[in-house]
Design a protein around this motif. Structure first.
Motif, PDB file in Angstrom:
ATOM      1  N   GLN A  44      40.633  13.102  68.757  1.00 39.63           N
ATOM      2  CA  GLN A  44      41.929  12.783  68.151  1.00 39.63           C
ATOM      3  C   GLN A  44      42.901  12.130  69.137  1.00 39.63           C
ATOM      4  OE1 GLN A  44      43.654  16.288  66.407  1.00 39.63           O
ATOM      5  NE2 GLN A  44      43.913  15.243  64.453  1.00 39.63           N
ATOM      6  N   GLY A  45      42.738  12.393  70.407  1.00 41.10           N
ATOM      7  CA  GLY A  45      43.634  11.805  71.394  1.00 41.10           C
ATOM      8  C   GLY A  45      43.343  10.342  71.707  1.00 41.10           C
ATOM      9  N   CYS A  46      42.157   9.886  71.352  1.00 39.18           N
ATOM     10  CA  CYS A  46      41.754   8.521  71.713  1.00 39.18           C
ATOM     11  C   CYS A  46      41.814   7.516  70.572  1.00 39.18           C
ATOM     12  CB  CYS A  46      40.331   8.550  72.283  1.00 39.18           C
ATOM     13  SG  CYS A  46      40.240   9.290  73.917  1.00 39.18           S
ATOM     14  N   HIS A  47      41.929   7.980  69.345  1.00 35.78           N
ATOM     15  CA  HIS A  47      41.919   7.059  68.207  1.00 35.78           C
ATOM     16  C   HIS A  47      42.667   7.703  67.047  1.00 35.78           C
ATOM     17  CE1 HIS A  47      40.254   3.443  66.314  1.00 35.78           C
ATOM     18  NE2 HIS A  47      39.979   4.167  65.247  1.00 35.78           N
ATOM     19  N   HIS A  48      43.261   6.881  66.201  1.00 35.41           N
ATOM     20  CA  HIS A  48      44.004   7.395  65.053  1.00 35.41           C
ATOM     21  C   HIS A  48      43.580   6.641  63.803  1.00 35.41           C
ATOM     22  CE1 HIS A  48      46.630   9.634  67.713  1.00 35.41           C
ATOM     23  NE2 HIS A  48      46.684   8.558  68.465  1.00 35.41           N
ATOM     24  N   TYR A  49      43.686   7.314  62.672  1.00 33.28           N
ATOM     25  CA  TYR A  49      43.371   6.668  61.401  1.00 33.28           C
ATOM     26  C   TYR A  49      44.442   5.660  61.021  1.00 33.28           C
ATOM     27  CZ  TYR A  49      39.766  10.105  60.220  1.00 33.28           C
ATOM     28  OH  TYR A  49      38.634  10.871  60.189  1.00 33.28           O
ATOM     29  N   ASP A  50      44.028   4.613  60.361  1.00 31.21           N
ATOM     30  CA  ASP A  50      44.943   3.719  59.678  1.00 31.21           C
ATOM     31  C   ASP A  50      45.646   4.580  58.627  1.00 31.21           C
ATOM     32  OD1 ASP A  50      45.881   1.987  57.547  1.00 31.21           O
ATOM     33  OD2 ASP A  50      44.665   0.391  58.419  1.00 31.21           O
ATOM     34  N   GLU A  51      46.948   4.540  58.579  1.00 29.51           N
ATOM     35  CA  GLU A  51      47.721   5.393  57.670  1.00 29.51           C
ATOM     36  C   GLU A  51      47.317   5.223  56.208  1.00 29.51           C
ATOM     37  OE1 GLU A  51      49.934   7.860  58.313  1.00 29.51           O
ATOM     38  OE2 GLU A  51      49.361   7.597  60.411  1.00 29.51           O
ATOM     39  N   ARG A  52      46.831   4.044  55.844  1.00 27.53           N
ATOM     40  CA  ARG A  52      46.423   3.812  54.456  1.00 27.53           C
ATOM     41  C   ARG A  52      45.254   4.703  54.041  1.00 27.53           C
ATOM     42  NH1 ARG A  52      45.333  -2.397  54.859  1.00 27.53           N
ATOM     43  NH2 ARG A  52      44.375  -1.561  56.734  1.00 27.53           N
ATOM     44  N   LEU A  53      44.448   5.120  55.007  1.00 25.10           N
ATOM     45  CA  LEU A  53      43.323   6.004  54.712  1.00 25.10           C
ATOM     46  C   LEU A  53      43.773   7.427  54.395  1.00 25.10           C
ATOM     47  CD1 LEU A  53      41.010   4.800  57.597  1.00 25.10           C
ATOM     48  CD2 LEU A  53      40.556   4.483  55.154  1.00 25.10           C
ATOM     49  N   LEU A  54      44.978   7.774  54.829  1.00 30.48           N
ATOM     50  CA  LEU A  54      45.488   9.141  54.678  1.00 30.48           C
ATOM     51  C   LEU A  54      46.434   9.308  53.491  1.00 30.48           C
ATOM     52  CD1 LEU A  54      46.216   9.778  58.452  1.00 30.48           C
ATOM     53  CD2 LEU A  54      44.213  10.516  57.149  1.00 30.48           C
ATOM     54  N   GLU A  55      46.790   8.211  52.839  1.00 30.12           N
ATOM     55  CA  GLU A  55      47.714   8.286  51.705  1.00 30.12           C
ATOM     56  C   GLU A  55      47.069   9.007  50.524  1.00 30.12           C
ATOM     57  OE1 GLU A  55      48.541   4.219  50.698  1.00 30.12           O
ATOM     58  OE2 GLU A  55      49.675   3.865  52.542  1.00 30.12           O
ATOM     59  N   LEU A  56      47.878   9.806  49.820  1.00 29.02           N
ATOM     60  CA  LEU A  56      47.400  10.401  48.574  1.00 29.02           C
ATOM     61  C   LEU A  56      47.208   9.289  47.551  1.00 29.02           C
ATOM     62  CD1 LEU A  56      49.620  13.590  48.335  1.00 29.02           C
ATOM     63  CD2 LEU A  56      47.169  13.488  48.797  1.00 29.02           C
ATOM     64  N   ARG A  57      46.106   9.344  46.824  1.00 31.80           N
ATOM     65  CA  ARG A  57      45.769   8.292  45.862  1.00 31.80           C
ATOM     66  C   ARG A  57      45.485   8.894  44.490  1.00 31.80           C
ATOM     67  NH1 ARG A  57      44.941   3.343  48.327  1.00 31.80           N
ATOM     68  NH2 ARG A  57      45.043   3.505  50.587  1.00 31.80           N
ATOM     69  N   PRO A  58      45.736   8.115  43.443  1.00 30.73           N
ATOM     70  CA  PRO A  58      45.418   8.603  42.096  1.00 30.73           C
ATOM     71  C   PRO A  58      43.912   8.814  41.942  1.00 30.73           C
ATOM     72  CG  PRO A  58      46.671   6.536  42.008  1.00 30.73           C
ATOM     73  CD  PRO A  58      46.328   6.783  43.438  1.00 30.73           C
ATOM     74  N   PHE A  59      43.561   9.825  41.184  1.00 30.49           N
ATOM     75  CA  PHE A  59      42.149  10.154  40.992  1.00 30.49           C
ATOM     76  C   PHE A  59      41.323   8.966  40.479  1.00 30.49           C
ATOM     77  CE2 PHE A  59      38.555  11.977  38.705  1.00 30.49           C
ATOM     78  CZ  PHE A  59      37.980  12.720  39.716  1.00 30.49           C
ATOM     79  N   PRO A  60      41.789   8.181  39.481  1.00 31.78           N
ATOM     80  CA  PRO A  60      40.986   7.032  39.020  1.00 31.78           C
ATOM     81  C   PRO A  60      40.701   6.025  40.142  1.00 31.78           C
ATOM     82  CG  PRO A  60      42.700   7.523  37.424  1.00 31.78           C
ATOM     83  CD  PRO A  60      42.991   8.369  38.648  1.00 31.78           C
TER      84      PRO A  60
ATOM     85  N   ILE B 266      31.404  15.921  43.587  1.00 29.48           N
ATOM     86  CA  ILE B 266      32.459  16.250  44.541  1.00 29.48           C
ATOM     87  C   ILE B 266      33.672  16.725  43.763  1.00 29.48           C
ATOM     88  CG2 ILE B 266      34.065  15.358  46.289  1.00 29.48           C
ATOM     89  CD1 ILE B 266      31.906  13.251  46.983  1.00 29.48           C
ATOM     90  N   MET B 267      34.164  17.899  44.118  1.00 33.55           N
ATOM     91  CA  MET B 267      35.409  18.420  43.561  1.00 33.55           C
ATOM     92  C   MET B 267      36.518  18.058  44.554  1.00 33.55           C
ATOM     93  SD  MET B 267      37.420  20.006  41.532  1.00 33.55           S
ATOM     94  CE  MET B 267      36.621  21.070  40.367  1.00 33.55           C
ATOM     95  N   LEU B 268      37.439  17.226  44.111  1.00 32.44           N
ATOM     96  CA  LEU B 268      38.588  16.849  44.931  1.00 32.44           C
ATOM     97  C   LEU B 268      39.801  17.652  44.483  1.00 32.44           C
ATOM     98  CD1 LEU B 268      38.257  12.959  45.071  1.00 32.44           C
ATOM     99  CD2 LEU B 268      37.884  14.553  46.948  1.00 32.44           C
ATOM    100  N   HIS B 269      40.360  18.422  45.385  1.00 33.03           N
ATOM    101  CA  HIS B 269      41.582  19.165  45.093  1.00 33.03           C
ATOM    102  C   HIS B 269      42.772  18.278  45.453  1.00 33.03           C
ATOM    103  CE1 HIS B 269      39.101  22.615  44.373  1.00 33.03           C
ATOM    104  NE2 HIS B 269      38.565  22.507  45.566  1.00 33.03           N
ATOM    105  N   PRO B 270      43.926  18.476  44.844  1.00 35.69           N
ATOM    106  CA  PRO B 270      45.062  17.564  45.070  1.00 35.69           C
ATOM    107  C   PRO B 270      45.407  17.268  46.536  1.00 35.69           C
ATOM    108  CG  PRO B 270      45.540  18.965  43.222  1.00 35.69           C
ATOM    109  CD  PRO B 270      44.241  19.465  43.802  1.00 35.69           C
ATOM    110  N   PRO B 271      45.355  18.224  47.445  1.00 45.81           N
ATOM    111  CA  PRO B 271      45.658  17.842  48.838  1.00 45.81           C
ATOM    112  C   PRO B 271      44.612  16.890  49.432  1.00 45.81           C
ATOM    113  CG  PRO B 271      45.775  20.229  48.561  1.00 45.81           C
ATOM    114  CD  PRO B 271      45.189  19.671  47.303  1.00 45.81           C
ATOM    115  N   GLY B 272      43.447  16.797  48.797  1.00 40.89           N
ATOM    116  CA  GLY B 272      42.366  15.955  49.307  1.00 40.89           C
ATOM    117  C   GLY B 272      42.192  14.643  48.586  1.00 40.89           C
ATOM    118  N   HIS B 273      43.160  14.214  47.824  1.00 43.81           N
ATOM    119  CA  HIS B 273      43.058  12.930  47.114  1.00 43.81           C
ATOM    120  C   HIS B 273      43.341  11.784  48.077  1.00 43.81           C
ATOM    121  CE1 HIS B 273      43.356  14.377  42.679  1.00 43.81           C
ATOM    122  NE2 HIS B 273      42.604  15.177  43.408  1.00 43.81           N
ATOM    123  N   ARG B 274      42.507  11.718  49.112  1.00 42.90           N
ATOM    124  CA  ARG B 274      42.634  10.709  50.178  1.00 42.90           C
ATOM    125  C   ARG B 274      41.276  10.048  50.402  1.00 42.90           C
ATOM    126  NH1 ARG B 274      46.022  15.007  51.752  1.00 42.90           N
ATOM    127  NH2 ARG B 274      48.014  14.296  52.568  1.00 42.90           N
TER     128      ARG B 274
END
Length: 138
Positions: free
Chosen positions: A27-43, A94-102
Motif C-alpha cells: 500500500q505504501g508503494c502504489h495507490h488505486y485510481d480513485e475511479r476504481l474505488l467509487e461506489l457504482r450502481p448494481f446494473p 457473487i453476492m455484492l453488499h452495498p459497501p462493496g459496490h466497487r
C-alpha cells in the motif's frame, strides 16, 4: 511474493494492505485510481462482470445484491472490517453488499471464481490483472 517497487515481502492473505494493479504492490508503494474505488450502481457492475468474463475467456457469473438496501452500516460490520462481498464457487455467483459496490471488489471476487482459490499468490496475480484491465477501460 515481493512488492515490485520496494521489494518487501507481501502476503496475499493480508489483501487489505495491498494494491492490485497490474502487479501486486504494498500500500505504501502504489495507490488505486480513485475511479476504481467509487461506489457504482448494481446494473453497471453487472455490465462490468459480463465484459470481464468475456475478455478473460470465462463463463458468465451471476451477481446478486441485497434486495432491500438497509442504510445501517452495522449490518455489514464484522469486527474490524466491512463485509463487502462473497463468492460462491458452486453456483458461480457473487453476492455484492452495498459497501462493496466497487470495481475493486468485483475484480477481487471474480479472481476467486476464475482461479478457484482463496487469497493465494495465483489469486493475487489474477486480481491484479483484472483490475489493470478494468482501469485501462475507464
Amino acid at each position: 511474493m515481493n512488492c515490485p517497487r520496494c521489494g518487501n515481502l507481501i502476503d496475499p492473505v493480508q489483501h487489505g494492505d495491498l494494491v492490485f494493479d497490474g502487479q501486486v504492490w504494498c500500500q505504501g508503494c502504489h495507490h488505486y485510481d480513485e475511479r476504481l474505488l467509487e461506489l457504482r450502481p448494481f446494473p453497471e457492475l453487472e455490465n462490468w462482470a459480463q465484459l470481464i468474463c468475456g475478455a478473460f475467456g470465462q463463463e458468465p457469473v451471476r451477481l446478486l445484491h441485497d434486495e432491500a438496501f438497509l442504510p445501517d452500516p452495522a449490518k455489514y460490520w464484522h469486527g474490524a472490517t466491512f463485509l463487502l462481498a462473497e463468492a460462491c464457487h458452486g453456483s458461480r455467483g457473487i453476492m455484492l453488499h452495498p459497501p462493496g459496490h466497487r470495481l475493486t471488489t468485483l475484480c477481487h471476487e471474480l479472481a476467486h471464481l476464475f482461479t478457484g482459490q482463496d487469497h493465494t499468490e495465483n489469486w493475487a496475480r489474477a486480481c491484479a490483472a483484472l483490475i489493470a484491465w478494468v482501469k485501462a477501460r475507464l
